[in-house]
Design a protein around this motif. Structure first.
Motif, PDB file in Angstrom:
ATOM      1  N   GLU A 132      -5.683  -2.035   8.067  1.00  9.28           N
ATOM      2  CA  GLU A 132      -4.365  -1.423   8.251  1.00  9.28           C
ATOM      3  C   GLU A 132      -3.454  -1.725   7.059  1.00  9.28           C
ATOM      4  N   THR A 133      -3.549  -2.936   6.536  1.00 14.53           N
ATOM      5  CA  THR A 133      -2.730  -3.341   5.393  1.00 14.53           C
ATOM      6  C   THR A 133      -2.996  -2.437   4.188  1.00 14.53           C
ATOM      7  N   PHE A 134      -4.264  -2.200   3.908  1.00 10.81           N
ATOM      8  CA  PHE A 134      -4.587  -1.366   2.751  1.00 10.81           C
ATOM      9  C   PHE A 134      -4.224   0.098   2.983  1.00 10.81           C
ATOM     10  N   MET A 135      -4.272   0.543   4.231  1.00 13.09           N
ATOM     11  CA  MET A 135      -3.826   1.910   4.536  1.00 13.09           C
ATOM     12  C   MET A 135      -2.321   2.030   4.297  1.00 13.09           C
ATOM     13  N   LYS A 136      -1.573   1.024   4.739  1.00 13.88           N
ATOM     14  CA  LYS A 136      -0.121   1.024   4.519  1.00 13.88           C
ATOM     15  C   LYS A 136       0.192   0.914   3.029  1.00 13.88           C
ATOM     16  N   ALA A 137      -0.570   0.100   2.324  1.00 17.43           N
ATOM     17  CA  ALA A 137      -0.358  -0.054   0.881  1.00 17.43           C
ATOM     18  C   ALA A 137      -0.615   1.267   0.166  1.00 17.43           C
ATOM     19  N   SER A 179       2.358   3.469   0.534  1.00 26.28           N
ATOM     20  CA  SER A 179       3.608   2.994  -0.070  1.00 26.28           C
ATOM     21  C   SER A 179       3.412   2.364  -1.445  1.00 26.28           C
ATOM     22  N   LEU A 180       2.290   2.665  -2.102  1.00 23.55           N
ATOM     23  CA  LEU A 180       2.012   2.101  -3.423  1.00 23.55           C
ATOM     24  C   LEU A 180       3.090   2.477  -4.438  1.00 23.55           C
ATOM     25  N   ASP A 181       3.637   3.674  -4.300  1.00 25.19           N
ATOM     26  CA  ASP A 181       4.699   4.106  -5.212  1.00 25.19           C
ATOM     27  C   ASP A 181       5.969   3.267  -5.065  1.00 25.19           C
ATOM     28  N   SER A 182       6.156   2.652  -3.886  1.00 30.30           N
ATOM     29  CA  SER A 182       7.366   1.853  -3.666  1.00 30.30           C
ATOM     30  C   SER A 182       7.215   0.410  -4.169  1.00 30.30           C
TER      31      SER A 182
END
Length: 161
Positions: free
Chosen positions: A35-40, A43-46
């Protein structure tokens, strides 16, 4: 390979071990890490680059884990809680559930920079050099600050026993 694949391959183990240290459950750690990597990914651009990407990922993982706990409202089987370890090794104290609550409470009450340095070292598994760099200080400063925090925690753990 894409940038996210590089990040995933580089930091998966760190994030998994961090979540595993929080949950104590391999399956939960695997789910939260995914889940962490999916969220990352979303939101990688942020990510501003103000901190090490490992710290950013661990923060996402911690928030995901706490969200998971709120959703599950998990209960502890008190017979499965291990006996508290001795106060000699703070790192070992964290691995036991009962002592973990005491240690986390003590950590939350530490003054800065002790709280952040200890957290980055133990939970973020950063080197003293990396921690020093985050604070724009030397790795020796990070080492001394960590050991002072550790001594404060040990002293306060002694007050509980």
């Amino acid at each position: 390979m894409t940038q996210l694949e590089d990040i995933y391959n580089t930091y998966f183990k760190d994030v998994f071990l961090y979540v595993y240290s929080l949950s104590g459950d391999k399956h939960i750690a695997e789910d939260i890490t995914s889940e962490t990597f999916m969220k990352a990914l979303t939101s990688l651009d942020s990510f501003r680059g103000d901190s090490d990407i490992r710290v950013w990922l661990c923060q996402i993982a911690k928030n995901s884990y706490y969200s998971y706990l709120r959703k599950k409202k998990s209960f502890v089987d008190f017979e499965s809680v291990p006996e508290p370890a001795s106060g000699d090794n703070v790192e070992q104290e964290i691995t036991t559930s009962e002592a973990s609550m005491k240690v986390h409470e003590i950590i939350q009450n530490l003054k800065e920079p002790y709280k952040k340095v200890f957290t980055l070292r133990v939970f973020g598994e950063l080197s003293f050099r990396q921690i020093g760099k985050l604070f724009a200080k030397s790795d020796n400063w990070a080492c001394v600050t960590y050991y002072r925090a550790r001594e404060k925690i040990k002293a306060r753990l002694g007050d509980y026993q």
